[in-house]
Design a protein around this motif. Structure first.
Motif, PDB file in Angstrom:
ATOM      1  N   GLU A   1     -12.572  -7.099   1.891  1.00 20.73           N
ATOM      2  CA  GLU A   1     -11.318  -6.364   2.657  1.00 20.73           C
ATOM      3  C   GLU A   1     -11.539  -4.627   2.211  1.00 20.73           C
ATOM      4  O   GLU A   1     -12.012  -4.372   0.878  1.00 20.73           O
ATOM      5  N   LEU A   2     -10.704  -3.894   2.466  1.00 22.03           N
ATOM      6  CA  LEU A   2     -11.089  -2.262   1.868  1.00 22.03           C
ATOM      7  C   LEU A   2      -9.695  -2.639   1.083  1.00 22.03           C
ATOM      8  O   LEU A   2      -8.508  -3.043   0.632  1.00 22.03           O
TER       9      LEU A   2
ATOM     10  N   ALA B   1     -19.886  -0.613   8.973  1.00 26.14           N
ATOM     11  CA  ALA B   1     -18.806  -0.702   8.506  1.00 26.14           C
ATOM     12  C   ALA B   1     -18.712  -1.525   7.386  1.00 26.14           C
ATOM     13  O   ALA B   1     -17.694  -1.626   6.198  1.00 26.14           O
TER      14      ALA B   1
ATOM     15  N   VAL C   1     -17.136   0.032   3.954  1.00 26.90           N
ATOM     16  CA  VAL C   1     -16.180  -0.909   3.491  1.00 26.90           C
ATOM     17  C   VAL C   1     -16.525  -0.545   1.931  1.00 26.90           C
ATOM     18  O   VAL C   1     -16.018   0.050   0.645  1.00 26.90           O
ATOM     19  N   ASP C   2     -17.939  -1.292   1.389  1.00 28.11           N
ATOM     20  CA  ASP C   2     -17.934  -1.095   0.064  1.00 28.11           C
ATOM     21  C   ASP C   2     -18.037   0.289  -0.479  1.00 28.11           C
ATOM     22  O   ASP C   2     -17.946   0.257  -1.702  1.00 28.11           O
TER      23      ASP C   2
ATOM     24  N   ASN D   1     -14.121   0.984  -1.395  1.00 24.15           N
ATOM     25  CA  ASN D   1     -14.784   0.392  -2.845  1.00 24.15           C
ATOM     26  C   ASN D   1     -14.893   0.105  -4.191  1.00 24.15           C
ATOM     27  O   ASN D   1     -14.174   0.497  -4.637  1.00 24.15           O
TER      28      ASN D   1
ATOM     29  N   VAL E   1     -13.765   2.219  11.043  1.00 22.52           N
ATOM     30  CA  VAL E   1     -14.173   1.569  10.625  1.00 22.52           C
ATOM     31  C   VAL E   1     -12.585   1.216   9.468  1.00 22.52           C
ATOM     32  O   VAL E   1     -12.454   0.316  10.316  1.00 22.52           O
ATOM     33  N   VAL E   2     -11.876   2.075   9.378  1.00 26.82           N
ATOM     34  CA  VAL E   2     -10.659   2.047   8.954  1.00 26.82           C
ATOM     35  C   VAL E   2      -9.885   0.886   9.507  1.00 26.82           C
ATOM     36  O   VAL E   2      -8.625   0.391   9.440  1.00 26.82           O
TER      37      VAL E   2
ATOM     38  N   MET F   1     -10.172  -2.342  10.588  1.00 26.78           N
ATOM     39  CA  MET F   1      -9.879  -2.859   9.905  1.00 26.78           C
ATOM     40  C   MET F   1      -8.430  -3.061   9.470  1.00 26.78           C
ATOM     41  O   MET F   1      -7.901  -4.496   9.476  1.00 26.78           O
TER      42      MET F   1
END
Length: 194
Positions: free
Chosen positions: A3-4, A116, A120-121, A124, A145-146, A149
């Motif tokens: 998860e973001l 993606a 996200v990584d 984060n 990507v957001v 999500m």
């Protein structure tokens, strides 16, 4: 896919690149800005230039790095490989197809899942260390990507070149992505000029 982290940030897509102008996929290729793209980045300075950003990060690709410099009046604090655009394999330097095959894996390219997860990584890592919203300068794939999500699909309008966006969690466990406004800027620290 993780998860973001639910913290806000400001996103700035690079100004118009040579291949944007020609309607071709740049992806991982290091394509420069056009004169119009440089002007677009300079216009973003009106919103971004007086903010005392705790962190300015950028994709190392020239179109993003140069946009960050022109839009803030300074070099990014960090150039981060994880913010590069998706590698589109054999589709790079080709005309942009309609519809764009976001969820398909292009020959010789990066799958949607790998791309993606990388974005996200990377986000984060950036968001875990900053209390105040950072400025993230990159490519349209990041917002896709957001969006994925938030609603399960990367589909939607292309992010405008050099249009600062406020990206923040909302109260419905979703993500808000909208043009950066004066009310948002009012909560960010300002540079002191001597």
């Amino acid at each position: 896919m993780p998860e973001l982290i639910r913290r806000p940030f400001v996103f700035l897509r690079h100004g118009q690149s040579v291949w944007n102008r020609e309607g071709r996929i740049a992806g991982s290729q290091d394509v420069p800005l056009t004169p119009q793209g440089e002007d677009e980045a300079r216009l973003a300075f009106a919103l971004l230039g007086d903010i005392d950003w705790p962190l300015i990060v950028s994709s190392p690709l020239e179109r993003a790095r140069r946009t960050a410099e022109l839009a803030t009046g300074r070099m990014p604090h960090q150039l981060i490989d994880g913010l590069k655009e998706r590698h589109w394999g054999h589709l790079e330097n080709q005309p942009i197809p309609r519809p764009m095959p976001y969820l398909l894996e292009p020959d010789g390219g990066e799958s949607w899942e790998t791309f993606a997860a990388r974005v996200v990584d990377t986000l984060n890592t950036i968001l875990a260390h900053e209390a105040a919203p950072p400025l993230v300068v990159g490519h349209s794939g990041l917002i896709r990507v957001v969006r994925f999500m938030a609603c399960g699909s990367p589909e939607g309008p292309r992010t405008a070149n050099a249009q600062p966006l406020w990206v923040a969690p909302d109260t419905r466990a979703q993500w808000e992505m909208r043009p950066l406004g004066l009310a948002d800027i009012a909560h960010l620290p300002r540079l002191t000029r001597s």
